[in-house]
Design an enzyme around this catalytic site. Structure first.
Site, PDB file in Angstrom:
ATOM      1  CB  CYS A  25      -6.901 -10.793  -0.065  1.00  0.00           C
ATOM      2  SG  CYS A  25      -7.755 -11.633  -1.427  1.00  0.00           S
TER       3      CYS A  25
ATOM      4  CG  HIS B 248      -5.449  -8.484  -3.591  1.00  0.00           C
ATOM      5  ND1 HIS B 248      -4.972  -9.477  -2.763  1.00  0.00           N
ATOM      6  CD2 HIS B 248      -5.154  -7.307  -2.968  1.00  0.00           C
ATOM      7  CE1 HIS B 248      -4.401  -8.929  -1.705  1.00  0.00           C
ATOM      8  NE2 HIS B 248      -4.510  -7.614  -1.799  1.00  0.00           N
TER       9      HIS B 248
ATOM     10  CG  HIS C 146      -3.342  -5.618   1.233  1.00  0.00           C
ATOM     11  ND1 HIS C 146      -2.932  -6.013  -0.028  1.00  0.00           N
ATOM     12  CD2 HIS C 146      -2.254  -5.035   1.807  1.00  0.00           C
ATOM     13  CE1 HIS C 146      -1.668  -5.682  -0.207  1.00  0.00           C
ATOM     14  NE2 HIS C 146      -1.233  -5.090   0.875  1.00  0.00           N
TER      15      HIS C 146
END
Length: 345
Positions: free
Chosen positions: A259, A307, A319
């Protein structure tokens, strides 16, 4: 959601199968209650979240190890330079001592210069004084160099020890990541096709509900009218080109990403260097209200900032979700938002 009796029976069978799989995989007690599909999804989310947390720790430590390697190389170069300087100064000090012994403090080459051109030479006393000062400077430089060599040597030894410790920690994080991913994959490997479809549908339903609630809060009323900067649009363009590439923990392109690897490389392509990990991006970049976010901003998720995604406008983001998935477009509000940061503030 309404179900036919047949569908209900299949769902019950799926739950029983999943319960047995989870019992075997996660070492649950023999008398553990059967798990529902939402509970199975929660367990997978937990395992993948733990893997992502360990991944971001690994990324941070990996960057630190790289910096330590560079510093260790610099220190070793300084040690080698100091050793060469020490050797040269030791030779000069020895030559000065021998010269003083032979010529009463006046080097032989100076005496030769005096005899060759006495009109341009200084008197013997002055030359002797200069020779003595030169010798003192050599001795002083020798002491300074010896101290520098000891200091740089100690620093290099300490840096090497820290490097070894961090390499060991890297191995620990690597094992944690692989263990969590392997556990999740063992659960998923026991799912039948219908169970996989039901689980995927549940994930979509949960994400859609979270997004709908987020939109109803009015957060996009003003954010939707904010245009991205030139650099922000370049970051979005980069991330868009990477759609479909696989998630791989610790990866930052060009063939795969995690990520924060995706977000850091997107902004690097836009000409802005940002921290490597989602935690550091959250800690160091300028925070902006969610209601004022614009395309290119980074959305940080989860209370532990584990994240991150790239906002692309219209309530959507790009993402790299987790192992087994690809870089994708998703609803920006489908996960728990911690906040928003702007790399080019």
């Amino acid at each position: 959601m309404r179900q036919t009796p047949g569908a209900h029976g299949r769902r019950t069978a799926a739950v029983v199968t999943l319960a047995l799989a989870l019992t075997a995989t996660l070492h649950q007690p023999a008398g553990a209650e059967p798990r529902t599909l939402p509970q199975v999804r929660a367990e997978l989310d937990r395992l993948y979240h733990q893997a992502e947390v360990a991944t971001e720790k690994y990324n941070a430590l990996d960057g630190k190890v790289a910096r330590q390697r560079k510093r260790l190389g610099t220190l070793r170069g300084q040690v080698a330079s100091a050793e060469r300087r020490l050797s040269r100064l030791t030779g000069l000090a020895g030559a000065a001592a021998r010269s003083q012994y032979r010529g009463g403090g006046v080097p032989a080459e100076v005496q030769f210069a005096l005899a060759d051109d006495p009109e341009r030479a200084l008197d013997s006393a002055s030359l002797a004084r200069q020779a003595q000062l030169a010798t003192n400077r050599v001795i002083k430089a020798l002491a300074v160099t010896e101290e520098e060599l000891r200091t740089r040597g100690d620093e290099a030894a300490d840096e090497l020890e820290r490097l070894r410790e961090n390499r060991a920690s890297l191995g620990s994080h690597r094992r944690t990541i692989r263990a969590r991913i392997d556990a999740a994959r063992r659960v998923e490997s026991r799912l039948e096709d219908e169970q996989r479809r039901e689980l995927a549908a549940l994930e979509r339903e949960t994400a859609d509900e979270a997004q709908a609630e987020w939109v109803r809060s009015g957060v996009l009323d003003s954010a939707g009218t904010t245009k991205g900067s030139t650099a922000g649009r370049a970051a979005v363009a980069f991330a868009t080109r990477e759609l479909g590439k696989p998630y791989v923990w610790g990866a930052e392109g060009p063939d795969s990403y995690d990520c924060s690897g995706l977000t850091s490389q997107a902004w690097q392509a836009a000409g802005v260097a940002i921290p490597r990990t989602s935690q550091e991006q959250w800690r160091l970049l300028r925070r902006v209200p969610v209601t004022r976010m614009r395309p290119g901003d980074l959305i940080i998720y989860n209370a532990d900032a584990s994240h991150v995604s790239l906002y692309i406008g219209d309530g959507r983001m790009i993402h790299a979700p987790r192992p087994g998935r690809q870089v994708t477009v998703a609803p920006a509000g489908s996960m728990e938002i911690l906040g928003v940061v702007r790399p080019d503030a």
